[in-house]
Write an enzyme that holds these catalytic residues in place. Structure first.
Site, PDB file in Angstrom:
ATOM      1  N   ASN A  88       0.759  -1.381  -0.011  1.00 19.91           N
ATOM      2  CA  ASN A  88       0.060  -0.122   0.012  1.00 19.91           C
ATOM      3  C   ASN A  88       0.715   1.272   0.186  1.00 19.91           C
ATOM      4  OD1 ASN A  88      -2.244  -1.785   0.308  1.00 19.91           O
ATOM      5  ND2 ASN A  88      -2.286  -1.923   2.420  1.00 19.91           N
ATOM      6  N   HIS A 101       6.719  -1.289   3.025  1.00 18.76           N
ATOM      7  CA  HIS A 101       6.763  -2.666   3.267  1.00 18.76           C
ATOM      8  C   HIS A 101       5.724  -3.408   2.417  1.00 18.76           C
ATOM      9  CE1 HIS A 101       3.478  -0.583   5.460  1.00 18.76           C
ATOM     10  NE2 HIS A 101       2.713  -1.705   5.393  1.00 18.76           N
TER      11      HIS A 101
HETATM   12  P1  5GP Z   1      -0.245  -0.909   5.933  1.00 21.35           P
HETATM   13  O1  5GP Z   1      -1.830  -0.638   6.055  1.00 21.35           O
HETATM   14  O2  5GP Z   1       0.486   0.310   6.223  1.00 21.35           O
HETATM   15  O3  5GP Z   1      -0.004  -1.399   4.675  1.00 21.35           O
HETATM   16  O4  5GP Z   1       0.166  -2.113   6.790  1.00 21.35           O
HETATM   17  C1  5GP Z   1       0.725  -1.882   7.922  1.00 21.35           C
HETATM   18  C2  5GP Z   1       0.545  -3.148   8.793  1.00 21.35           C
HETATM   19  O5  5GP Z   1       1.295  -3.127   9.940  1.00 21.35           O
HETATM   20  C3  5GP Z   1      -0.593  -3.650   9.293  1.00 21.35           C
HETATM   21  O6  5GP Z   1      -1.119  -5.139   8.911  1.00 21.35           O
HETATM   22  C4  5GP Z   1      -0.652  -3.676  10.957  1.00 21.35           C
HETATM   23  O7  5GP Z   1      -1.338  -4.766  11.400  1.00 21.35           O
HETATM   24  C5  5GP Z   1       0.840  -3.968  11.107  1.00 21.35           C
HETATM   25  N1  5GP Z   1       1.410  -3.328  12.137  1.00 21.35           N
HETATM   26  C6  5GP Z   1       1.216  -2.118  12.748  1.00 21.35           C
HETATM   27  N2  5GP Z   1       2.068  -1.844  13.914  1.00 21.35           N
HETATM   28  C7  5GP Z   1       2.586  -3.147  14.005  1.00 21.35           C
HETATM   29  C8  5GP Z   1       3.588  -3.451  15.146  1.00 21.35           C
HETATM   30  O8  5GP Z   1       3.759  -2.809  15.889  1.00 21.35           O
HETATM   31  N3  5GP Z   1       4.171  -4.635  14.633  1.00 21.35           N
HETATM   32  C9  5GP Z   1       3.715  -5.570  13.577  1.00 21.35           C
HETATM   33  N4  5GP Z   1       4.402  -6.812  13.864  1.00 21.35           N
HETATM   34  N5  5GP Z   1       2.911  -4.966  12.999  1.00 21.35           N
HETATM   35  C10 5GP Z   1       2.348  -4.002  12.896  1.00 21.35           C
END
Ligand code: 5GP
Ligand code: ZN
Length: 137
Positions: A88, A101
Site C-alpha cells: 500500500n 513494506h
Molecule cells: P499498511 O496498512 O501500512 O499497509 O500495513 C501496516 C501493517 O502493519 C498492518 O497490517 C498492521 O497490522 C501492522 N502493524 C502495525 N503496527 C505493528 C507493530 O507494531 N508490529 C507488527 N508486527 N505489525 C504492526
C-alpha cells in the site's frame, strides 16, 4: 537512515520487539500483529523509505527477491494454498505505517478473507484514453 518517530524503524533496529522470520543487514521480515491469515508477514527494509516512490531501485530488487524466497519457505512450512502480495502507498490506498513494506499473505482454502476490488467496466475508448495518458509524451 532512520526516522525517530517511525515504528517500523524501531522494529527494524530491534528497539521494539517483533516475531522475526528473517533478518540480514538490509531487511527484516516479521509477523504482522493484525494478520489477515495465519503467517501474514511484512518485509521491511531497515532503511526508512516512506513508500514505493522513495524506495531505491536496488532495494526494490532485493525486496522482491526476498519476498519470493519467503513465499517459497512459508508455502512449504504453512502448507498454504496460495499467496497475496499487497503493498500500500499513501493513505488513500490503505497505508497506515509510512515505512515501505510488502505484505505476504498466505491464503488457505475457505479462509474467508477478501483482498480485492470491485471491477469497473471501461469501454475501449476509455481504456485507450488512459493508455495514452500514461505512455504518450
Ligand atoms: P499498511 O496498512 O501500512 O499497509 O500495513 C501496516 C501493517 O502493519 C498492518 O497490517 C498492521 O497490522 C501492522 N502493524 C502495525 N503496527 C505493528 C507493530 O507494531 N508490529 C507488527 N508486527 N505489525 C504492526
Ligand atoms: Zn521507518
Amino acid at each position: 537512515m532512520m526516522d525517530e518517530s517511525c515504528i517500523f524503524c524501531k522494529i527494524a533496529a530491534g528497539e521494539i520487539p517483533s516475531k522475526t522470520l528473517y533478518e540480514d543487514e538490509e531487511f527484516k521480515v516479521i509477523l504482522d500483529l493484525g494478520p489477515a491469515t495465519k503467517g501474514h508477514a511484512l518485509i521491511l527494509p531497515k532503511n526508512h523509505y516512506r513508500d514505493l516512490f522513495d524506495l531505491p531501485e536496488e532495494e526494490a530488487q532485493k525486496a522482491m527477491i526476498l519476498t519470493k524466497k519467503m513465499a517459497l519457505r512459508m508455502r512449504e512450512r504453512l502448507a498454504c494454498d496460495g499467496f497475496n502480495l499487497v503493498q500500500n502507498n499513501e493513505e488513500v490506498a490503505g497505508q497506515t505505517v509510512f515505512h515501505f513494506h510488502i505484505h505476504l499473505i498466505p491464503r488457505y482454502e475457505g479462509d474467508g478473507q477478501v483482498i480485492g476490488w470491485k471491477p469497473g467496466k471501461p469501454g475501449d475508448a476509455e481504456l485507450e484514453e488512459i493508455r495514452k495518458l500514461i505512455v504518450e509524451e
